[in-house]
Design a protein around this motif. Structure first.
Motif, PDB file in Angstrom:
ATOM      1  N   ALA A   8       1.130  14.759   5.249  1.00  0.00           N
ATOM      2  CA  ALA A   8       1.008  13.485   6.016  1.00  0.00           C
ATOM      3  C   ALA A   8       2.722  13.048   5.946  1.00  0.00           C
ATOM      4  N   PRO A   9       3.564  13.419   6.592  1.00  0.00           N
ATOM      5  CA  PRO A   9       4.899  13.339   6.543  1.00  0.00           C
ATOM      6  C   PRO A   9       5.214  11.665   6.923  1.00  0.00           C
ATOM      7  N   TRP A  10       4.337  11.032   7.637  1.00  0.00           N
ATOM      8  CA  TRP A  10       4.349   9.544   7.898  1.00  0.00           C
ATOM      9  C   TRP A  10       4.363   8.768   6.819  1.00  0.00           C
ATOM     10  N   LEU A  11       3.780   9.258   5.732  1.00  0.00           N
ATOM     11  CA  LEU A  11       3.814   8.499   4.417  1.00  0.00           C
ATOM     12  C   LEU A  11       4.790   7.805   4.000  1.00  0.00           C
ATOM     13  N   TRP A  16       4.860   0.069   1.523  1.00  0.00           N
ATOM     14  CA  TRP A  16       4.289   0.044   0.394  1.00  0.00           C
ATOM     15  C   TRP A  16       4.246   1.031  -0.605  1.00  0.00           C
ATOM     16  N   PRO A  17       3.843   1.154  -1.830  1.00  0.00           N
ATOM     17  CA  PRO A  17       3.719   2.294  -2.549  1.00  0.00           C
ATOM     18  C   PRO A  17       2.488   2.903  -2.099  1.00  0.00           C
ATOM     19  N   THR A  18       2.575   4.455  -2.441  1.00  0.00           N
ATOM     20  CA  THR A  18       1.401   5.339  -1.672  1.00  0.00           C
ATOM     21  C   THR A  18       0.989   5.902  -3.281  1.00  0.00           C
ATOM     22  N   LEU A 159      -4.835  13.644  -1.684  1.00  0.00           N
ATOM     23  CA  LEU A 159      -4.588  12.726  -0.438  1.00  0.00           C
ATOM     24  C   LEU A 159      -3.877  11.440  -0.990  1.00  0.00           C
ATOM     25  N   HIS A 160      -2.908  10.785  -0.540  1.00  0.00           N
ATOM     26  CA  HIS A 160      -2.337   9.718  -0.599  1.00  0.00           C
ATOM     27  C   HIS A 160      -2.536   8.780   0.384  1.00  0.00           C
ATOM     28  N   ILE A 161      -2.587   7.450   0.123  1.00  0.00           N
ATOM     29  CA  ILE A 161      -2.518   6.222   1.169  1.00  0.00           C
ATOM     30  C   ILE A 161      -1.627   5.134   0.657  1.00  0.00           C
ATOM     31  N   PRO A 162      -0.840   4.354   1.706  1.00  0.00           N
ATOM     32  CA  PRO A 162      -0.092   3.212   1.107  1.00  0.00           C
ATOM     33  C   PRO A 162      -1.329   2.266   0.575  1.00  0.00           C
ATOM     34  N   LEU A 163      -0.832   1.437  -0.375  1.00  0.00           N
ATOM     35  CA  LEU A 163      -1.620   0.633  -1.088  1.00  0.00           C
ATOM     36  C   LEU A 163      -0.921  -0.789  -1.458  1.00  0.00           C
ATOM     37  N   PRO A 164      -1.087  -1.724  -0.055  1.00  0.00           N
ATOM     38  CA  PRO A 164      -0.560  -2.892  -0.106  1.00  0.00           C
ATOM     39  C   PRO A 164      -1.526  -3.674  -0.961  1.00  0.00           C
ATOM     40  N   ALA A 408      -1.049   5.823  17.006  1.00  0.00           N
ATOM     41  CA  ALA A 408       0.119   5.497  16.537  1.00  0.00           C
ATOM     42  C   ALA A 408       0.043   4.142  16.050  1.00  0.00           C
ATOM     43  N   LEU A 409      -0.927   3.065  16.612  1.00  0.00           N
ATOM     44  CA  LEU A 409      -1.186   2.091  16.086  1.00  0.00           C
ATOM     45  C   LEU A 409      -1.519   1.726  14.879  1.00  0.00           C
ATOM     46  N   ILE A 410      -2.593   2.835  14.398  1.00  0.00           N
ATOM     47  CA  ILE A 410      -3.248   2.844  13.051  1.00  0.00           C
ATOM     48  C   ILE A 410      -2.146   3.042  12.065  1.00  0.00           C
ATOM     49  N   THR A 411      -1.693   4.075  12.373  1.00  0.00           N
ATOM     50  CA  THR A 411      -0.319   4.553  11.577  1.00  0.00           C
ATOM     51  C   THR A 411       0.473   3.611  11.111  1.00  0.00           C
ATOM     52  N   ALA A 412       0.972   2.912  12.269  1.00  0.00           N
ATOM     53  CA  ALA A 412       2.006   1.787  11.951  1.00  0.00           C
ATOM     54  C   ALA A 412       1.538   0.792  11.002  1.00  0.00           C
TER      55      ALA A 412
END
Length: 428
Positions: A8-11, A16-18, A159-164, A408-412
């Protein structure tokens, strides 16, 4: 193991921290109770999500899954590695149909084809769902290189996600729920327009054919063709042939109603082509057999584009008699009045392949128009068909662009590249 930045290069663009999802949600999966124990499959009451349920998730418009095709029993659950996950658990298909996600509507189990996350106090299930949908294309890309198209559990664990903050997660979720629903409605409208465009052209063509039949009467195909020729079935390689190589047409080259020279299988270099079956531009081809009634008896005019193509055994080549236009017959054979005749001829057939006999073709009734009228009608039908295909192509492109916009909207949003607090009042 897949490197996170590769998956997931967009991470790396996240504000926010991932974190690995398993740090903020309990990672799990499922299992299939042994089929060798019939008692495990009696009194089945527990909803059990399997790949047979992925169809519900493919278009990305359904967020919650509440109904399943199969259920398992309490006994099967107790005697297998299957787990009863609580309502609100987020699922991700990780084999075969990779990358589809949803939230459990109530307590459910899954097969081993799914990864599950039961969110902890720092993660909202709906935010996780949006984050998984942001990475879905990357998951499918990685899985595509695998023989079995699987995302293995060691990769799932990474698998990582941004975590706000939870407050920001809620804002993002609220924003995406509204915006994606709006895009989904637009996509549905475009898809309906595609269907309506096709229905309109079908009706226009049927009117012209019916009018020609009323003006000139009907005649059986027996009086319009000299010969009906069936192709052959060599052992071919299911890959695209170079233009200089020989290839055998697939049924799909014709079944769409428009000839597609790229639908073929390559003839092995050590196998000599049977030159009796060479396809020439202008040949009238018809599907002889298919797995669907809708794809049997469909006709198209060959346009090889210079490729070296051969007739397959599930296609017919029809040689019109003098005074009959191949273009006219192809257009008539694709029309709704004749498709209805073909359906009657095939009634009662079942199995993996439904076939149309050459003798059956000769019984089909077509307008007995003179050759000059045939060419005029063929021009009319071609123009209607071309206009319809142009419009449908434009609408499908619009659907594709909307889907890309949604992605793109979801990713942004989940990475903080757009400020959802200020974007809520804007357009799509």
């Amino acid at each position: 193991m897949t490197v996170v930045s590769d998956l997931a290069p967009w991470l790396v663009q996240s504000r926010w921290p991932t974190v690995p999802i398993r740090y903020v949600a309990k990672l799990g999966t499922g299992h299939t109770p042994s089929r060798q124990h019939p008692e495990y499959w009696e009194d089945c009451t527990t909803p059990w999500i399997t790949l047979a349920d992925v169809w519900q998730l493919r278009d990305g418009t359904r967020d919650t899954i509440t109904e399943t095709k199969e259920k398992i029993s309490r006994l099967g659950l107790a005697n297998s590695a299957a787990v009863l996950h609580p309502a609100g658990t987020v699922i991700l298909s990780r084999t075969a149909s990779v990358g589809f996600s949803a939230i459990m509507g109530h307590d459910m189990a899954t097969s081993q084809d799914f990864a599950t996350w039961t969110c902890g106090p720092k993660l909202l299930p709906r935010y996780l769902l949006h984050a998984l949908r942001a990475m879905a294309p990357d998951l499918r890309r990685v899985a595509a290189g695998s023989t079995h198209k699987t995302i293995y559990m060691p990769d799932i664990e990474q698998l990582h996600i941004p975590l706000p903050s939870m407050e920001e997660q809620q804002r993002i979720t609220d924003f995406l729920d509204v915006k994606t629903a709006r895009i989904d409605r637009m996509i549905l409208l475009r898809q309906n327009q595609v269907e309506l465009t096709g229905e309109r052209s079908t009706a226009e063509i049927a009117d012209i054919i019916t009018g020609a039949a009323g003006d000139f009467g009907l005649v059986s195909m027996r009086r319009t063709v000299r010969r009906i020729e069936q192709g052959w079935s060599p052992q071919c390689e299911d890959m695209e042939a170079h233009p200089s190589e020989w290839a055998v047409l697939k049924t799909s080259a014709v079944s769409g109603g428009r000839f597609d020279a790229m639908r073929h299988k390559r003839l092995p270099a050590d196998l000599s082509p049977n030159l009796d079956y060479v396809i020439h531009d202008g040949d009238l081809l018809m599907t002889r057999g298919s797995g669907s009634v809708n794809n049997v008896g469909v006709a198209a005019i060959a346009d090889t584009g210079g490729r070296r193509l051969l007739l397959s055994d599930l296609l017919y080549r029809i040689h019109p008699d003098r005074g009959w236009s191949a273009r006219f017959l192809a257009a008539v054979l694709r029309s709704a009045p004749v498709r209805g005749q073909v359906s009657l001829l095939l009634r009662g057939q079942s199995g993996q392949t439904i076939k149309l006999r050459g003798e059956d073709i000769k019984e089909i009734q077509v307008p007995a128009a003179p050759i000059n009228v045939q060419e005029k009608v063929a021009d009319q039908l071609t123009a209607i068909s071309d206009e319809s295909e142009f419009m449908k192509s434009a609408l499908r492109r619009s659907v594709q662009l909307l889907a890309e916009r949604k992605q793109a909207l979801i990713t942004a949003a989940v990475t903080g590249q757009i400020d959802v607090a200020t974007a809520c009042g804007g357009g799509i």
